[in-house]
Design a protein around this motif. Structure first.
Motif, PDB file in Angstrom:
ATOM      1  N   TRP A   8       8.575   8.566   0.351  1.00 21.25           N
ATOM      2  CA  TRP A   8       8.058   7.765   1.453  1.00 21.25           C
ATOM      3  C   TRP A   8       6.546   7.865   1.561  1.00 21.25           C
ATOM      4  CZ3 TRP A   8      10.457   3.958   3.722  1.00 21.25           C
ATOM      5  CH2 TRP A   8      11.855   3.906   3.653  1.00 21.25           C
ATOM      6  N   LEU A  12       2.767   1.969   0.890  1.00 20.87           N
ATOM      7  CA  LEU A  12       1.642   1.550   1.720  1.00 20.87           C
ATOM      8  C   LEU A  12       2.010   1.615   3.200  1.00 20.87           C
ATOM      9  CD1 LEU A  12      -1.192   0.312   2.055  1.00 20.87           C
ATOM     10  CD2 LEU A  12      -0.151  -1.948   1.762  1.00 20.87           C
ATOM     11  N   HIS A  13       3.235   1.217   3.516  1.00 26.36           N
ATOM     12  CA  HIS A  13       3.682   1.225   4.911  1.00 26.36           C
ATOM     13  C   HIS A  13       4.731   2.311   5.140  1.00 26.36           C
ATOM     14  CE1 HIS A  13       1.394  -2.391   5.585  1.00 26.36           C
ATOM     15  NE2 HIS A  13       2.021  -3.005   4.601  1.00 26.36           N
ATOM     16  N   GLU A  15       5.294   6.778   5.344  1.00 25.15           N
ATOM     17  CA  GLU A  15       4.635   7.848   6.083  1.00 25.15           C
ATOM     18  C   GLU A  15       4.725   9.123   5.264  1.00 25.15           C
ATOM     19  OE1 GLU A  15       6.494   8.564   9.804  1.00 25.15           O
ATOM     20  OE2 GLU A  15       8.388   9.277   8.939  1.00 25.15           O
ATOM     21  N   SER A  43       0.482   6.923  -1.253  1.00 30.67           N
ATOM     22  CA  SER A  43       0.027   5.803  -0.436  1.00 30.67           C
ATOM     23  C   SER A  43      -1.497   5.825  -0.358  1.00 30.67           C
ATOM     24  CB  SER A  43       0.604   5.913   0.976  1.00 30.67           C
ATOM     25  OG  SER A  43      -0.073   5.027   1.852  1.00 30.67           O
ATOM     26  N   GLY A  45      -3.225   4.839   1.997  1.00 34.45           N
ATOM     27  CA  GLY A  45      -3.611   5.232   3.343  1.00 34.45           C
ATOM     28  C   GLY A  45      -3.593   6.737   3.539  1.00 34.45           C
ATOM     29  N   GLN A  75      11.667  -1.109   1.161  1.00 36.83           N
ATOM     30  CA  GLN A  75      10.641  -0.439   0.360  1.00 36.83           C
ATOM     31  C   GLN A  75      11.265   0.357  -0.787  1.00 36.83           C
ATOM     32  OE1 GLN A  75       6.819   0.649   2.714  1.00 36.83           O
ATOM     33  NE2 GLN A  75       8.491   1.250   4.065  1.00 36.83           N
TER      34      GLN A  75
END
Length: 290
Positions: A8, A12-13, A15, A43, A45, A75
């Protein structure tokens, strides 16, 4: 054989939880020990500047491994579509619905929990280094200081600096409440919480005072330009303080934190001075007014 490790924390989206990342670390260590070539997709982010899924072409890998967390949703299904030519394995995962295409798309699922089976979580197999624990006590806006209050700017600089440190940050609030489980109900509870910290970072007078009362070294920052009650109390306790004007000086903050973990620790262990003069003065004033 070349393995792409995902989870996970790769989406990108998605966590990145502590358990997810430690589980990926455990999988990395196991593959490295077995001499299996592998890379981890993160990710952008969470870890910019590392390998991301769009930069991991399917033809570069023979296997895709999905690590930790629940196996469900679009995803995860997108991994099956993008890496259709790779052998796909899920390990240390939860399987809420065995019929979900996100689950059935894997060639093999080594679940941590599914119908009729349970295994220890992969994060238990990862090495975790000890990091210092900093209690962070920030003052609210204090209108009594008028335009001299630099709380917003000081806190922005201080928390930005804290975010870049390799440490665990624990927000603490001196305000007590019986109804709010996130706050202490008694001052004894608050001092007990401070005593578990390796150090305290604060812009609040009682963050400084009670940190030292708990025997914990304190990095104190006065949020008032020209000096306010934090600076005055630091002078009374003979404890160093960072001025509001210097809160953005990261080199100074780094040096002060080094001092806190060195000489400051031994100095805090001695304990702060007692307010005996003030208490004696109060009693004398009351007795004299009878």
């Amino acid at each position: 054989m070349r393995v792409l490790l995902t989870g996970w924390a790769s989406f990108l989206h998605g966590e990145a939880t502590a358990g997810d990342v430690l589980s990926l670390r455990a999988a990395e260590d196991a593959l490295a020990a077995a001499g299996i070539d592998h890379r981890v997709a993160w990710s952008p982010g969470f870890r910019p500047g590392t390998l991301h899924l769009p930069d991991a072409p399917p033809e570069d890998y023979t296997h895709v491994v999905f690590v930790c967390g629940p196996v469900h949703g679009p995803q995860v299904r997108s991994l099956h579509e993008r890496y259709a030519a790779c052998r796909r394995i899920a390990v240390g995962v939860s399987v809420p619905d065995p019929g979900d295409p996100a689950v059935t798309g894997f060639h093999r699922v080594l679940a941590r929990d599914a119908a009729g089976e349970a295994r220890p979580d992969l994060s238990l197999g990862a090495k975790a280094s000890a990091a210092p624990v900093l209690g962070v006590v920030l003052a609210p806006h204090q209108p009594e200081y008028g335009d001299a209050g630099r709380h917003d700017d000081v806190h922005a600089a201080l928390t930005g600096w804290l975010a870049g440190l390799d440490c665990a940050r624990v927000p603490l609030d001196t305000r007590l409440a019986h109804e709010d489980w996130q706050r202490c109900a008694t001052p004894d509870q608050f001092v007990a919480a401070l005593s578990k910290m390796d150090a305290v970072v604060t812009t609040r007078l009682h963050g400084l005072v009670l940190g030292l009362k708990a025997g914990v070294p304190v990095l104190a920052v006065d949020p008032v330009a020209g000096g306010g009650k934090v600076g005055a109390q630091a002078a009374a306790l003979d404890w160093p303080v960072v001025a509001a004007e210097d809160a953005g000086d990261t080199a100074l903050l780094d040096a002060r934190l080094d001092w806190v973990f060195g000489a400051g620790r031994a100095r805090a262990a001695v304990g702060p001075p007692e307010p005996s003069a003030s208490l004696t003065g109060l009693v004398g004033e009351l007795v004299g007014s009878r």
